[in-house]
Scaffold this motif. Structure first.
Motif, PDB file in Angstrom:
ATOM      1  N   LEU A   1       7.050   7.323  -0.985  1.00  0.00           N
ATOM      2  CA  LEU A   1       7.573   7.472  -2.337  1.00  0.00           C
ATOM      3  C   LEU A   1       9.087   7.314  -2.372  1.00  0.00           C
ATOM      4  O   LEU A   1       9.648   6.776  -3.328  1.00  0.00           O
ATOM      5  N   ALA A   2       9.765   7.785  -1.320  1.00  0.00           N
ATOM      6  CA  ALA A   2      11.225   7.663  -1.276  1.00  0.00           C
ATOM      7  C   ALA A   2      11.665   6.298  -0.774  1.00  0.00           C
ATOM      8  O   ALA A   2      12.713   5.779  -1.182  1.00  0.00           O
ATOM      9  N   PHE A   3      10.867   5.702   0.140  1.00  0.00           N
ATOM     10  CA  PHE A   3      11.234   4.416   0.730  1.00  0.00           C
ATOM     11  C   PHE A   3      10.032   3.464   0.683  1.00  0.00           C
ATOM     12  O   PHE A   3       9.436   3.133   1.706  1.00  0.00           O
ATOM     13  N   PRO A   4       9.655   3.021  -0.528  1.00  0.00           N
ATOM     14  CA  PRO A   4       8.445   2.201  -0.666  1.00  0.00           C
ATOM     15  C   PRO A   4       8.587   0.793  -0.106  1.00  0.00           C
ATOM     16  O   PRO A   4       7.594   0.073  -0.028  1.00  0.00           O
ATOM     17  N   ASP A   5       9.787   0.397   0.279  1.00  0.00           N
ATOM     18  CA  ASP A   5       9.986  -0.950   0.810  1.00  0.00           C
ATOM     19  C   ASP A   5      10.040  -0.969   2.338  1.00  0.00           C
ATOM     20  O   ASP A   5      10.444  -1.974   2.926  1.00  0.00           O
ATOM     21  N   PHE A   6       9.657   0.133   2.980  1.00  0.00           N
ATOM     22  CA  PHE A   6       9.578   0.157   4.443  1.00  0.00           C
ATOM     23  C   PHE A   6       8.114   0.116   4.848  1.00  0.00           C
ATOM     24  O   PHE A   6       7.315   0.949   4.420  1.00  0.00           O
ATOM     25  N   TYR A   7       7.764  -0.849   5.662  1.00  0.00           N
ATOM     26  CA  TYR A   7       6.372  -1.003   6.065  1.00  0.00           C
ATOM     27  C   TYR A   7       6.314  -1.526   7.492  1.00  0.00           C
ATOM     28  O   TYR A   7       7.347  -1.741   8.139  1.00  0.00           O
ATOM     29  N   GLN A   8       5.097  -1.704   8.023  1.00  0.00           N
ATOM     30  CA  GLN A   8       4.904  -1.960   9.444  1.00  0.00           C
ATOM     31  C   GLN A   8       5.585  -3.247   9.904  1.00  0.00           C
ATOM     32  O   GLN A   8       6.230  -3.274  10.943  1.00  0.00           O
ATOM     33  N   GLN A   9       5.443  -4.324   9.132  1.00  0.00           N
ATOM     34  CA  GLN A   9       6.049  -5.582   9.565  1.00  0.00           C
ATOM     35  C   GLN A   9       7.571  -5.480   9.623  1.00  0.00           C
ATOM     36  O   GLN A   9       8.203  -6.081  10.493  1.00  0.00           O
ATOM     37  N   LEU A  10       8.170  -4.710   8.703  1.00  0.00           N
ATOM     38  CA  LEU A  10       9.612  -4.513   8.753  1.00  0.00           C
ATOM     39  C   LEU A  10       9.997  -3.719   9.992  1.00  0.00           C
ATOM     40  O   LEU A  10      10.991  -4.030  10.666  1.00  0.00           O
ATOM     41  N   ALA A  11       9.229  -2.688  10.318  1.00  0.00           N
ATOM     42  CA  ALA A  11       9.491  -1.923  11.540  1.00  0.00           C
ATOM     43  C   ALA A  11       9.363  -2.801  12.772  1.00  0.00           C
ATOM     44  O   ALA A  11      10.166  -2.712  13.705  1.00  0.00           O
ATOM     45  N   ASP A  12       8.339  -3.669  12.791  1.00  0.00           N
ATOM     46  CA  ASP A  12       8.172  -4.587  13.920  1.00  0.00           C
ATOM     47  C   ASP A  12       9.355  -5.542  14.028  1.00  0.00           C
ATOM     48  O   ASP A  12       9.813  -5.857  15.140  1.00  0.00           O
ATOM     49  N   ASP A  13       9.866  -5.995  12.889  1.00  0.00           N
ATOM     50  CA  ASP A  13      11.025  -6.889  12.900  1.00  0.00           C
ATOM     51  C   ASP A  13      12.268  -6.172  13.429  1.00  0.00           C
ATOM     52  O   ASP A  13      13.086  -6.764  14.140  1.00  0.00           O
TER      53      ASP A  13
ATOM     54  N   LEU B   1       0.834  -1.202   0.000  1.00  0.00           N
ATOM     55  CA  LEU B   1       0.000   0.000   0.000  1.00  0.00           C
ATOM     56  C   LEU B   1       0.871   1.256   0.000  1.00  0.00           C
ATOM     57  O   LEU B   1       0.481   2.304   0.495  1.00  0.00           O
ATOM     58  N   ALA B   2       2.065   1.149  -0.554  1.00  0.00           N
ATOM     59  CA  ALA B   2       2.981   2.287  -0.542  1.00  0.00           C
ATOM     60  C   ALA B   2       2.405   3.476  -1.300  1.00  0.00           C
ATOM     61  O   ALA B   2       2.635   4.624  -0.944  1.00  0.00           O
ATOM     62  N   ASP B   3       1.653   3.216  -2.344  1.00  0.00           N
ATOM     63  CA  ASP B   3       1.076   4.286  -3.154  1.00  0.00           C
ATOM     64  C   ASP B   3      -0.403   3.970  -3.355  1.00  0.00           C
ATOM     65  O   ASP B   3      -0.766   3.038  -4.059  1.00  0.00           O
ATOM     66  N   LYS B   4      -1.292   4.766  -2.756  1.00  0.00           N
ATOM     67  CA  LYS B   4      -2.724   4.473  -2.830  1.00  0.00           C
ATOM     68  C   LYS B   4      -3.308   4.790  -4.206  1.00  0.00           C
ATOM     69  O   LYS B   4      -4.461   4.460  -4.476  1.00  0.00           O
ATOM     70  N   LYS B   5      -2.545   5.440  -5.087  1.00  0.00           N
ATOM     71  CA  LYS B   5      -3.021   5.700  -6.442  1.00  0.00           C
ATOM     72  C   LYS B   5      -2.676   4.566  -7.398  1.00  0.00           C
ATOM     73  O   LYS B   5      -3.034   4.609  -8.562  1.00  0.00           O
ATOM     74  N   ILE B   6      -1.993   3.565  -6.868  1.00  0.00           N
ATOM     75  CA  ILE B   6      -1.546   2.482  -7.735  1.00  0.00           C
ATOM     76  C   ILE B   6      -2.732   1.721  -8.320  1.00  0.00           C
ATOM     77  O   ILE B   6      -2.647   1.078  -9.353  1.00  0.00           O
TER      78      ILE B   6
ATOM     79  N   LEU C   1      14.585   5.299  14.069  1.00  0.00           N
ATOM     80  CA  LEU C   1      13.972   6.177  15.065  1.00  0.00           C
ATOM     81  C   LEU C   1      14.747   7.481  15.242  1.00  0.00           C
ATOM     82  O   LEU C   1      14.215   8.447  15.791  1.00  0.00           O
ATOM     83  N   THR C   2      15.992   7.515  14.774  1.00  0.00           N
ATOM     84  CA  THR C   2      16.782   8.750  14.827  1.00  0.00           C
ATOM     85  C   THR C   2      16.857   9.420  13.459  1.00  0.00           C
ATOM     86  O   THR C   2      17.813  10.133  13.157  1.00  0.00           O
ATOM     87  N   SER C   3      15.848   9.186  12.634  1.00  0.00           N
ATOM     88  CA  SER C   3      15.768   9.814  11.311  1.00  0.00           C
ATOM     89  C   SER C   3      14.450  10.555  11.171  1.00  0.00           C
ATOM     90  O   SER C   3      13.539  10.406  11.994  1.00  0.00           O
ATOM     91  N   HIS C   4      14.357  11.355  10.122  1.00  0.00           N
ATOM     92  CA  HIS C   4      13.096  11.969   9.743  1.00  0.00           C
ATOM     93  C   HIS C   4      12.469  11.137   8.628  1.00  0.00           C
ATOM     94  O   HIS C   4      13.086  10.220   8.090  1.00  0.00           O
ATOM     95  N   ALA C   5      11.249  11.479   8.263  1.00  0.00           N
ATOM     96  CA  ALA C   5      10.532  10.674   7.272  1.00  0.00           C
ATOM     97  C   ALA C   5      11.208  10.693   5.911  1.00  0.00           C
ATOM     98  O   ALA C   5      11.171   9.701   5.177  1.00  0.00           O
ATOM     99  N   ASN C   6      11.856  11.807   5.567  1.00  0.00           N
ATOM    100  CA  ASN C   6      12.406  11.937   4.214  1.00  0.00           C
ATOM    101  C   ASN C   6      13.922  12.072   4.167  1.00  0.00           C
ATOM    102  O   ASN C   6      14.489  12.205   3.088  1.00  0.00           O
ATOM    103  N   ARG C   7      14.575  12.066   5.319  1.00  0.00           N
ATOM    104  CA  ARG C   7      16.043  12.176   5.314  1.00  0.00           C
ATOM    105  C   ARG C   7      16.591  11.700   6.648  1.00  0.00           C
ATOM    106  O   ARG C   7      15.886  11.650   7.652  1.00  0.00           O
ATOM    107  N   THR C   8      17.866  11.377   6.616  1.00  0.00           N
ATOM    108  CA  THR C   8      18.548  11.034   7.852  1.00  0.00           C
ATOM    109  C   THR C   8      18.759  12.286   8.691  1.00  0.00           C
ATOM    110  O   THR C   8      18.616  13.413   8.205  1.00  0.00           O
ATOM    111  N   SER C   9      19.111  12.091   9.950  1.00  0.00           N
ATOM    112  CA  SER C   9      19.313  13.242  10.846  1.00  0.00           C
ATOM    113  C   SER C   9      20.557  13.000  11.702  1.00  0.00           C
ATOM    114  O   SER C   9      20.476  12.336  12.735  1.00  0.00           O
TER     115      SER C   9
END
Length: 818
Positions: free
Chosen positions: A545-557, A343-348, A627-635
């Motif tokens: 759009l920048a990181f379409p391969d990051f999703y909830q299950q990966l975050a949980d892992d 569901l990375a892009d809802k217009k797909i 967790l030490t990054s922003h949504a669109n760039r590292t910090s």
């Protein structure tokens, strides 16, 4: 609900709130801890002849830390190094900065490293000696069960899984933890929440023949991939939700499913190559199979929803799964590269030739209707441990239930006065509902009692120094909530009730037993999770759009990887420093693919060796890096701040209010996107910003090869990643390896910061300056045993701060201090 129940709780709460404030108690300090001070790689060596600590401070510190300049909000102008206990808090701040190698700062005049070690050791020696003469184990106000502890206590008592989020407000974090007494305030909302929770849990545990229809909704994360089977769901299904839901009565229940839509309101998945079906199963058995209409729309009267016919379900907890049938195995059809996240892009969904499957948004269970009774189930059987055969046996049976349930809930043997109060509730309940009505009110009284909700500690008589030794039952509760995050088990309570817990090596034996028990996983899921700020991972949702391969299950892992890593450190008694140096981790196939590690298949986690030196310890974990990054760039700022705060215990001050956000400096110059490093350099051109950023940024920039999601990269915005930097002490950094080595050079600061967090979590209060002699003693003891994790834990458990507390009447010593 009977009026006596809230009256009991409110009376107990008033006792806790109105109790007199306790003067800071006093502790017995251990021997002086290690005094090694890490040296910087590049220091300005200034040969001087100095007579003592005050001379060092005068020559190298007061110029900046004066009453006039107050650099770092600290003045050492009137500080007396010969009597640091007169301002112990300031003295410990000085020691902390010296041990971390932060002072004097790079570029300033610095004495030889031996002189800095001498200064830190001299201050520590005097503070430790003072602590030995004036023991102060500290004190805290009342402590209540946190939401997680409350849910686990209910599970231990009743075998019932409950979600307390709907009853109790969120916890207030203090010092990074949710169990700090100073933040556990009482409010009418909280009191009402405890009463509501007690009533609802009793209803679910025993069932409710008079239950009226209500609705419970289970949401599916917008960020969840739904092409896979969810845990607990039947095989042959995909997506959806699978939960344990407790039904209050035998009756009919209706299921309502809502689905994700496109931005235009169309049903997401219109182009699915299959006619989708959704299955409702109870304990793995199919109860309904419904066709999904791909032409549903937000403008429909009920929106994109689907309802089941009434389904007859017996009372009690059942595994409920609302899932799609899996209609496809093999590669996903896609004209472009398929995303990991479906569901990375809802217009797909607009595009044919791309596999876009329907997604469940939430599932609601409503009912019961047409109640027919209450079936027996394991939770109900646990409460009704005896069933009277006649009226003459009812009171005896009820008293047996009161003693069994009450002693386990109150975490101590019941007094006769406790039994009398509970039996009074039973008698009130029988007037309306007979035996079972009496037991219902009795259980409700137990769950709303201050003895259950609060961890009330009754100490013994005070010693000559104004210190009280906690009784064994209190120590048992502290130990259990520390190691397990849940109440003590029968063995621990039995040993404590017999007065043997703190005698003849029994405490160490119990600690070893408890750490070998699977419940000690709480050291990873509770302590380490909060210490490392893993809860912040839920706040970061990388740009789809920048990181379409990051999703909830990966975050949980990612989160699970870090938890399992720490659990293994404790269970195998590995060195604490493997937190930074470990050349292994715990991965499943999904996370291994993200890290580009070969040879790992399947959803199960297993220990895996890193193939390169790019990742080592938690600084290579995706959880920490995301967790030490922003949504669109590292910090680099967030990453550097995290290291300074979590690892070194020296958080930077908050930024001034007039400092612009990093994004305000601009992301592009001359038609080219700037790298994160280039944006940081523009930001640091402000002198106000530079003073703090020169401390944080090099630490974070050393990790710039890791992108927002923790994946390894060599380019940023089309340009090679530049990780070169100079640490605040002058150490040159050229990447993650150099950063690890530089931090390990501050081994004393690392070990002490970890110990402070461990001790704070264990005793439920923030660490004060008078606790630092205890911290240093624990670190010294661990150093003699290779810094093994269990030695740290045992040091905390055996410390005065854990086994003692200050009395309500502090003793006045001959020198006039308290």
């Amino acid at each position: 609900m009977n009026n006596l129940t809230p009256a009991l709780l409110v009376a107990g709460l008033l006792v806790a709130v109105l109790a007199p404030e306790v003067a800071p108690p006093i502790e017995e300090a251990p021997p002086v801890g290690p005094t090694g001070l890490a040296t910087a790689a590049h220091e300005t060596m200034v040969p001087v002849g100095l007579e003592g600590p005050d001379d060092v401070i005068e020559q190298y510190c007061v110029r900046c830390h004066s009453d006039r300049r107050m650099t770092g909000n600290m003045s050492l102008e009137s500080f007396d190094a010969d009597a640091p206990e007169e301002d112990g808090e300031l003295a410990e701040r000085v020691i902390r900065k010296l041990r971390a190698g932060m002072m004097p700062p790079a570029g300033a005049r610095r004495p030889p490293p031996d002189t800095l070690r001498m200064l830190a050791a001299a201050l520590e020696t005097k503070l430790d000696d003072y602590g030995a003469r004036h023991p102060n184990p500290g004190t805290r106000s009342f402590q209540r069960l946190t939401r997680i502890e409350y849910a686990r206590a209910i599970w231990d008592l009743l075998g019932l899984q409950v979600d307390v989020d709907g009853w109790l407000p969120p916890e207030t974090m203090s010092g990074g933890f949710d169990n700090m007494a100073d933040a556990q305030r009482l409010s009418p909302t909280l009191l009402d929440g405890y009463l509501t929770a007690a009533s609802e849990i009793t209803r679910l545990a025993l069932g409710d023949p008079d239950a009226t229809a209500s609705e419970t909704t289970y949401k599916v994360s917008r960020y969840a991939e739904q092409r896979e089977r969810v845990a607990g769901a039947p095989f042959g299904t995909r997506g959806g939700v699978s939960v344990v839901h407790t039904f209050p009565a035998d009756g009919e229940y209706v299921f309502r499913m809502s689905f994700q839509t496109e931005s235009t309101g169309n049903f997401f998945g219109q182009t699915s190559p299959f006619d989708e079906k959704i299955e409702i199963s109870i304990d793995g058995a199919r109860m309904a199979l419904l066709d999904v209409d791909r032409w549903m729309h937000m403008q429909d009267p009920d929106g994109p929803t689907l309802k089941s016919d009434p389904i007859s379900i017996p009372a009690g907890p059942h595994r409920v799964s609302v899932t799609f049938l899996n209609r496809q195995e093999g590669p996903v059809e896609d004209l472009l590269s398929p995303h990991e996240w479906s569901l990375a892009d809802k217009k797909i969904g607009y595009s044919y030739g791309i596999t876009a499957l329907p997604h469940l948004q939430d599932a609601a269970i409503s009912g019961p209707w047409n109640v027919t009774g209450i079936s027996d189930h394991p939770v109900r059987d646990r409460v009704l441990s005896c069933r009277p055969q006649g009226a003459r046996q009812e009171r005896t049976c009820a008293e047996s239930i009161a003693r069994e349930m009450g002693s386990k809930a109150f975490r101590r043997p019941l007094k006769q006065s406790d039994v009398d109060v509970l039996m009074k509730l039973y008698e009130d309940g029988t007037s309306e509902g007979g035996f079972e009505g009496g037991v219902r009110l009795l259980l409700q009284g137990i769950l709303s009692s201050p003895d259950f909700v609060f961890r009330i500690e009754e100490a013994g008589p005070a010693t000559a120094g104004g210190v009280e030794t906690l009784g064994d039952l209190n120590v048992a509760s502290r130990l259990s909530f520390f190691l397990w995050g849940s109440p003590p088990d029968d063995e621990l309570l039995s040993v404590a009730a017999a007065g043997r817990l703190t005698a003849d090596g029994e405490l160490e034996r119990q600690v070893d037993r408890m750490l070998d028990d699977p419940r000690s996983d709480a050291m990873g899921t509770r302590f380490a999770s909060m210490w490392l700020r893993l809860q912040d991972l839920d706040k970061v949702h990388p740009d789809a759009l920048a990181f379409p391969d990051f999703y909830q299950q990966l975050a949980d892992d990612m989160r699970r990887e870090t938890e399992l890593f720490f659990i293994d450190l404790v269970r195998e008694d590995r060195s604490f420093f493997e937190v930074l140096t470990a050349d292994y981790t715990f991965l499943n196939e999904r996370l291994a693919r993200h890290y580009d590690v070969d040879g790992v298949t399947g959803p199960a986690f297993r220990r895996v060796a890193y193939p390169t030196e790019n990742r080592r310890g938690i600084l290579g974990h995706g959880s920490v890096l995301t967790l030490t990054s922003h949504a669109n760039r590292t910090s680099p700022v967030l990453r550097g701040k995290w290291i300074m705060d979590v690892m070194l215990g020296t958080p930077p001050p908050p930024p001034p209010p007039d400092v612009p956000e990093l994004d305000a400096v601009g992301e592009a110059v001359d038609g080219r996107f700037l790298t994160v490093r280039e944006q940081m350099e523009q930001h640091r051109s402000n002198p106000t910003c530079n003073s703090c950023h020169r401390m944080m940024d090099p630490l974070g920039l050393a990790l710039e090869n890791f992108d927002v999601t923790g994946a390894w990269r060599i380019r940023d915005s089309g340009r090679p990643v530049d990780v070169q930097g100079e640490m605040y002490d002058g150490t040159q950094l050229t990447g993650p390896k150099d950063l690890r080595l530089a931090l390990l050079d501050k081994d004393e600061a690392l070990a002490r910061t970890f110990t402070e967090n461990l001790l704070s979590y264990a005793i439920g209060r923030r660490i004060e300056w008078f606790d630092m002699p205890t911290v240093r003693s624990i670190v010294e003891g661990a150093s003699e045993d290779g810094y093994g994790m269990r030695r740290f834990i045992m040091g905390v458990v055996e410390s005065p701060a854990f086994l003692m507390r200050g009395s309500e009447h502090a003793t006045t010593f001959e020198d006039g201090t308290n």
